[in-house]
Design a protein around this motif. Structure first.
Motif, PDB file in Angstrom:
ATOM      1  N   ALA A 158     135.431 -12.169  -1.864  1.00  0.00           N
ATOM      2  CA  ALA A 158     135.747 -13.346  -0.853  1.00  0.00           C
ATOM      3  C   ALA A 158     136.438 -12.387   0.245  1.00  0.00           C
ATOM      4  CB  ALA A 158     136.468 -14.304  -1.519  1.00  0.00           C
ATOM      5  N   LEU A 159     136.794 -10.987  -0.185  1.00  0.00           N
ATOM      6  CA  LEU A 159     137.697 -10.379   0.805  1.00  0.00           C
ATOM      7  C   LEU A 159     137.085 -10.171   2.211  1.00  0.00           C
ATOM      8  CD1 LEU A 159     140.363  -8.832   1.775  1.00  0.00           C
ATOM      9  CD2 LEU A 159     139.176  -6.822   0.651  1.00  0.00           C
ATOM     10  N   LEU A 160     137.404 -10.343   3.479  1.00  0.00           N
ATOM     11  CA  LEU A 160     136.940 -10.164   4.675  1.00  0.00           C
ATOM     12  C   LEU A 160     137.583  -8.819   5.236  1.00  0.00           C
ATOM     13  CD1 LEU A 160     136.752 -13.470   6.625  1.00  0.00           C
ATOM     14  CD2 LEU A 160     134.619 -12.143   5.855  1.00  0.00           C
ATOM     15  N   GLU A 161     138.937  -8.764   5.286  1.00  0.00           N
ATOM     16  CA  GLU A 161     139.656  -7.684   5.690  1.00  0.00           C
ATOM     17  C   GLU A 161     141.033  -7.687   5.417  1.00  0.00           C
ATOM     18  OE1 GLU A 161     140.440  -7.735   9.982  1.00  0.00           O
ATOM     19  OE2 GLU A 161     141.046  -9.791   9.896  1.00  0.00           O
ATOM     20  N   TYR A 162     141.725  -6.476   5.525  1.00  0.00           N
ATOM     21  CA  TYR A 162     143.135  -6.353   5.050  1.00  0.00           C
ATOM     22  C   TYR A 162     143.766  -5.169   5.619  1.00  0.00           C
ATOM     23  CZ  TYR A 162     142.237  -2.659   1.594  1.00  0.00           C
ATOM     24  OH  TYR A 162     141.951  -1.579   0.944  1.00  0.00           O
ATOM     25  N   ASP A 163     144.990  -5.170   5.795  1.00  0.00           N
ATOM     26  CA  ASP A 163     145.934  -4.169   6.309  1.00  0.00           C
ATOM     27  C   ASP A 163     145.826  -3.094   5.328  1.00  0.00           C
ATOM     28  OD1 ASP A 163     147.421  -2.344   7.494  1.00  0.00           O
ATOM     29  OD2 ASP A 163     149.204  -3.900   7.717  1.00  0.00           O
TER      30      ASP A 163
ATOM     31  N   PHE B 146     149.883  -3.074   4.881  1.00  0.00           N
ATOM     32  CA  PHE B 146     149.538  -4.177   3.856  1.00  0.00           C
ATOM     33  C   PHE B 146     150.491  -5.236   4.274  1.00  0.00           C
ATOM     34  CE2 PHE B 146     149.209  -0.214   1.652  1.00  0.00           C
ATOM     35  CZ  PHE B 146     148.019  -0.445   1.093  1.00  0.00           C
ATOM     36  N   THR B 147     150.181  -5.812   5.309  1.00  0.00           N
ATOM     37  CA  THR B 147     150.871  -7.102   6.233  1.00  0.00           C
ATOM     38  C   THR B 147     150.080  -8.118   6.083  1.00  0.00           C
ATOM     39  OG1 THR B 147     150.405  -6.232   8.182  1.00  0.00           O
ATOM     40  CG2 THR B 147     152.535  -5.597   7.488  1.00  0.00           C
ATOM     41  N   TYR B 148     148.874  -7.869   6.017  1.00  0.00           N
ATOM     42  CA  TYR B 148     147.959  -9.174   6.197  1.00  0.00           C
ATOM     43  C   TYR B 148     146.601  -9.120   5.394  1.00  0.00           C
ATOM     44  CZ  TYR B 148     144.974  -6.804   9.517  1.00  0.00           C
ATOM     45  OH  TYR B 148     144.355  -5.799  10.134  1.00  0.00           O
ATOM     46  N   MET B 149     145.773 -10.094   5.118  1.00  0.00           N
ATOM     47  CA  MET B 149     144.448 -10.185   4.537  1.00  0.00           C
ATOM     48  C   MET B 149     143.841 -11.441   4.876  1.00  0.00           C
ATOM     49  SD  MET B 149     145.830 -10.222   0.425  1.00  0.00           S
ATOM     50  CE  MET B 149     147.337 -10.610  -0.042  1.00  0.00           C
ATOM     51  N   SER B 150     142.565 -11.414   4.791  1.00  0.00           N
ATOM     52  CA  SER B 150     141.839 -12.786   4.997  1.00  0.00           C
ATOM     53  C   SER B 150     140.605 -12.809   3.984  1.00  0.00           C
ATOM     54  CB  SER B 150     141.301 -12.664   6.481  1.00  0.00           C
ATOM     55  OG  SER B 150     142.386 -12.623   7.314  1.00  0.00           O
TER      56      SER B 150
ATOM     57  N   PHE C   4     135.629 -22.027   4.497  1.00  0.00           N
ATOM     58  CA  PHE C   4     137.105 -21.909   5.339  1.00  0.00           C
ATOM     59  C   PHE C   4     137.610 -20.475   4.913  1.00  0.00           C
ATOM     60  CE2 PHE C   4     137.713 -23.654   1.052  1.00  0.00           C
ATOM     61  CZ  PHE C   4     138.879 -23.042   0.539  1.00  0.00           C
ATOM     62  N   LEU C   5     138.475 -20.377   5.839  1.00  0.00           N
ATOM     63  CA  LEU C   5     139.211 -18.851   5.844  1.00  0.00           C
ATOM     64  C   LEU C   5     140.664 -19.178   5.132  1.00  0.00           C
ATOM     65  CD1 LEU C   5     138.158 -17.236   9.004  1.00  0.00           C
ATOM     66  CD2 LEU C   5     136.955 -16.982   7.142  1.00  0.00           C
ATOM     67  N   LEU C   6     140.880 -18.139   4.241  1.00  0.00           N
ATOM     68  CA  LEU C   6     142.503 -18.008   3.769  1.00  0.00           C
ATOM     69  C   LEU C   6     142.874 -16.803   4.573  1.00  0.00           C
ATOM     70  CD1 LEU C   6     144.850 -18.953   2.257  1.00  0.00           C
ATOM     71  CD2 LEU C   6     143.738 -17.598   0.370  1.00  0.00           C
TER      72      LEU C   6
END
Length: 259
Positions: free
Chosen positions: A162-167, A171-175, A185-187
């Motif tokens: 399900a991962l779209l992107e991440y830092d 390592f400060t964010y992920m979607s 929906f997005l998380l």
């Protein structure tokens, strides 16, 4: 350093000799600059002179995580402590820490401020104190980075494809792109510089609905969290909490977009 043999510099000669003899600082780590010396007498001008001690701190920066925007910085990571003694009696002392750009950016929001020079103290006591506090700050940054990395890794493992992107650096964010009963929906997950002292911010975003021309989003509050938990427990508790909010989020996204 030989200039400090002048009787006007007895206090400073003591500072230098005890710093070299009583700490891990060696002669090559120290540079002494004497300002406003009279060219004729060699003495400082009364009330205007100052003596600067430039002290290279032997601190290990190798474990500091990489920082975005410092790829062009080819200089060596370094920390230099500038301690200025003001005449006439050298009792007014002002310290300042000078960091290389890479180290300064690595400290970021947790920037390090040197303590005041205590009255009656000397360099032999003060310099090790600064080094200790700086080392503790660096250790805390490294630990926080590793914990953020562990949390992000655990969340990605839990969510699978399900991962779209991440830092990949800080390592400060992920979607993630998720679906429940054909509702996509997005998380979004954001980690503050104070993680794990602060809980991550979880935000749901509708793929279909907008509010005032922007995608409809809902921040999920009151997520169970403890900095003492292992990453796996943090992720499992967060996912259960988020799951409880999906149906309400879907209804809200439809209602709000129709208002």
């Amino acid at each position: 350093v030989a200039l400090l043999a002048d009787s006007d510099f007895t206090r400073l000669q003591f500072e230098y000799s005890t710093l070299i003899g009583g700490t891990q600082i060696v002669e090559n780590d120290v540079e002494v600059l004497i300002q406003n010396r009279n060219k004729t007498t060699g003495r400082t001008r009364s009330g205007t002179g100052a003596v600067n001690f430039l002290i290279h701190l032997n601190v290990d920066f190798s474990g500091i995580p990489p920082v975005q925007g410092t790829t062009d910085n080819t200089g060596k990571d370094a920390a230099v402590l500038l301690v200025t003694f003001h005449s006439p009696d050298w009792s007014r002392i002002t310290p300042q820490l000078c960091l290389s750009p890479g180290v300064e950016k690595a400290l970021g929001n947790t920037s390090f401020t040197v303590p005041l020079f205590p009255q009656g103290n000397c360099l032999m006591d003060y310099v090790p104190l600064v080094m200790l506090q700086l080392n503790n700050k660096i250790a805390a940054i490294i630990e926080a980075h590793e914990k953020k990395k562990g949390f992000v890794t655990a969340f990605m493992f839990h969510m699978g494809k399900a991962l779209l992107e991440y830092d990949t650096v800080d390592f400060t964010y992920m979607s993630f792109l998720l679906v429940k009963r054909d509702f996509y929906f997005l998380l979004h997950i954001n980690l503050s510089p104070n993680f794990p002292k602060e809980c991550p911010v979880f935000t749901l975003q509708s793929m279909y609905h907008a509010l005032w021309g922007k995608p409809f989003k809902l921040k999920i509050d009151d997520c169970p969290f403890s900095p003492r938990w292992e990453p796996r427990q943090m992720v499992e508790r967060a996912c259960l909490h988020i799951k409880d909010h999906i149906d309400g989020f879907q209804k809200s996204s439809i209602q709000k977009s129709q208002e």
